[in-house]
Design a protein around this motif. Structure first.
Motif, PDB file in Angstrom:
ATOM      1  N   LYS A 183       0.839  -1.188   0.000  1.00  9.81           N
ATOM      2  CA  LYS A 183       0.000   0.000   0.000  1.00  9.81           C
ATOM      3  C   LYS A 183       0.881   1.247   0.000  1.00  9.81           C
ATOM      4  O   LYS A 183       1.734   1.419   0.878  1.00  9.81           O
ATOM      5  N   SER A 184       0.699   2.098  -0.999  1.00 13.35           N
ATOM      6  CA  SER A 184       1.461   3.338  -1.093  1.00 13.35           C
ATOM      7  C   SER A 184       0.607   4.500  -0.616  1.00 13.35           C
ATOM      8  O   SER A 184      -0.611   4.534  -0.840  1.00 13.35           O
ATOM      9  N   ARG A 185       1.259   5.460   0.036  1.00 14.04           N
ATOM     10  CA  ARG A 185       0.568   6.646   0.505  1.00 14.04           C
ATOM     11  C   ARG A 185       0.694   7.732  -0.560  1.00 14.04           C
ATOM     12  O   ARG A 185       1.806   8.196  -0.848  1.00 14.04           O
ATOM     13  N   PRO A 186      -0.415   8.138  -1.172  1.00 14.80           N
ATOM     14  CA  PRO A 186      -0.340   9.187  -2.190  1.00 14.80           C
ATOM     15  C   PRO A 186       0.302  10.459  -1.648  1.00 14.80           C
ATOM     16  O   PRO A 186       0.067  10.845  -0.495  1.00 14.80           O
ATOM     17  N   PHE A 187       1.132  11.049  -2.491  1.00 14.32           N
ATOM     18  CA  PHE A 187       1.852  12.283  -2.174  1.00 14.32           C
ATOM     19  C   PHE A 187       2.886  12.110  -1.065  1.00 14.32           C
ATOM     20  O   PHE A 187       3.440  13.097  -0.577  1.00 14.32           O
ATOM     21  N   ALA A 188       3.149  10.841  -0.695  1.00 13.06           N
ATOM     22  CA  ALA A 188       4.179  10.582   0.321  1.00 13.06           C
ATOM     23  C   ALA A 188       5.156   9.516  -0.158  1.00 13.06           C
ATOM     24  O   ALA A 188       6.368   9.681  -0.057  1.00 13.06           O
ATOM     25  N   ASP A 189       4.625   8.408  -0.699  1.00 14.00           N
ATOM     26  CA  ASP A 189       5.458   7.313  -1.167  1.00 14.00           C
ATOM     27  C   ASP A 189       5.565   7.337  -2.687  1.00 14.00           C
ATOM     28  O   ASP A 189       4.714   7.895  -3.383  1.00 14.00           O
TER      29      ASP A 189
END
Length: 342
Positions: free
Chosen positions: A138-144
């Motif tokens: 799971k990627s964090r938008p605007f962070a990862d």
């Protein structure tokens, strides 16, 4: 296969495309980084022996930088047998398509939209986001960093293409971009086919007889799980398919960074689904994408192995239009193949 016996197969060598004339096709594929290489001809009698088509044949092999796979063979039949798959559904047995890596998918979309507006015969999807590897991550938008691809379908009367652009990762041996080409594209990285076989028995031909490496098996794609899969393969609610991939044996089943292009993707729909069959429109003599080839070392041994396997038909070894010893066969799943001596 036992490489000590010098029986070696690599990635898919060519995508063969039936065309009514060469100039327009060459101009099109030059936009994707291809260039004219070898040219050759066959009289009708030899074409009948090798390809089952009673017509004189002229072929042009298109190269892509220094690639040894993912090439194109334009086949100009004096008497084509049919108009091919055209822009018909991807959800048919006999389907063929070829996939290309790009770094400029929006430019290709721009051209597709303009061509459609101008009345060109084509069908396309917008580039959908897909996570190919580590789907559970799971990627964090605007962070990862987002790790995945944008992929789109482009169907034309003589070309069935999927184009994709990577984001957040690279694979060193899976596609080599020609940065000087207008569309910033690689050679064909993988090619596809559609079958139905719940038993999976027909899949065994590709690793047990041809000696390819099965690198992905039974990866499920459903209407609900993939917008790209839904749109590209005309999936309806509740429908799904399974993906099995076969690679050059130098690839890897455990290290995705070692993946090699030239991959064969087999899309397997459940037997319970009602799917049309169009094998006759995707074999030599047809216009459009009609044949895949492998280049092998030990052609006679391959011929013996294939004749002893449950193939539907096979030919003797003859020289193809480029003077290369070759033979053809119809695999247990119904697809027509040609092997070429390396």
């Amino acid at each position: 296969m036992n490489q000590g016996q010098q029986i070696v197969i690599e990635g898919i060598y060519e995508v063969c495309i039936g065309v009514p004339e060469a100039i327009t096709a060459i101009q099109y594929w030059e936009q994707f980084g291809y260039r004219v290489g070898q040219e050759g001809e066959l009289p009708a009698a030899i074409a009948k022996l090798l390809y089952g088509v009673d017509s004189p044949l002229r072929s042009i092999r298109l190269y892509h930088q220094d690639a040894d796979h993912g090439l194109i063979r334009l086949m100009i039949w004096q008497h084509p047998t049919n108009t091919g798959l055209g822009m018909g559904s991807m959800k048919v047995k006999g389907n063929r398509w070829a996939t290309t890596l790009t770094t400029d998918i929006l430019n290709i979309l721009n051209h597709a939209e303009e061509a459609k507006a101008a009345g060109y015969p084509l069908r396309f999807t917008h580039p959908h986001w897909e996570v190919i590897y580590n789907k559970e991550r799971k990627s964090r938008p605007f962070a990862d960093t987002m790790i995945g691809v944008r992929e789109m379908l482009l169907l034309q009367p003589l070309a069935r293409q999927v184009l994709f652009q990577r984001f957040g990762y690279t694979l060193p041996d899976y596609g080599n971009i020609n940065i000087d080409s207008p569309f910033k594209t690689s050679q064909f990285t993988h090619m596809g086919m559609v079958i139905q076989d719940d038993s999976k028995e027909k899949l065994k031909f590709y690793d047990e007889v041809l000696g390819l490496l099965r690198v992905r098996d039974d990866v499920e794609t459903s209407y609900e799980s993939s917008l790209a899969g839904r749109e590209i393969f005309d999936l309806q609610p509740g429908e799904k398919f399974f993906v099995t991939a076969f690679d050059d044996p130098r690839s890897s089943t455990t290290d995705f960074m070692a993946a090699r292009s030239g991959r064969l993707y087999i899309i397997r729909f459940p037997d319970s689904m009602n799917i049309d069959s169009h094998f006759e429109a995707a074999q030599p003599g047809s216009l459009g994408m009609c044949l895949y080839t492998y280049r092998v070392r030990g052609l006679n041994q391959f011929s013996d192995r294939i004749k002893a396997s449950p193939v539907q038909q096979f030919t003797t070894i003859v020289e193809n239009e480029f003077g290369e010893p070759s033979f053809s066969f119809v695999a247990p799943d119904g697809y027509f193949w040609t092997l070429i001596s390396n």
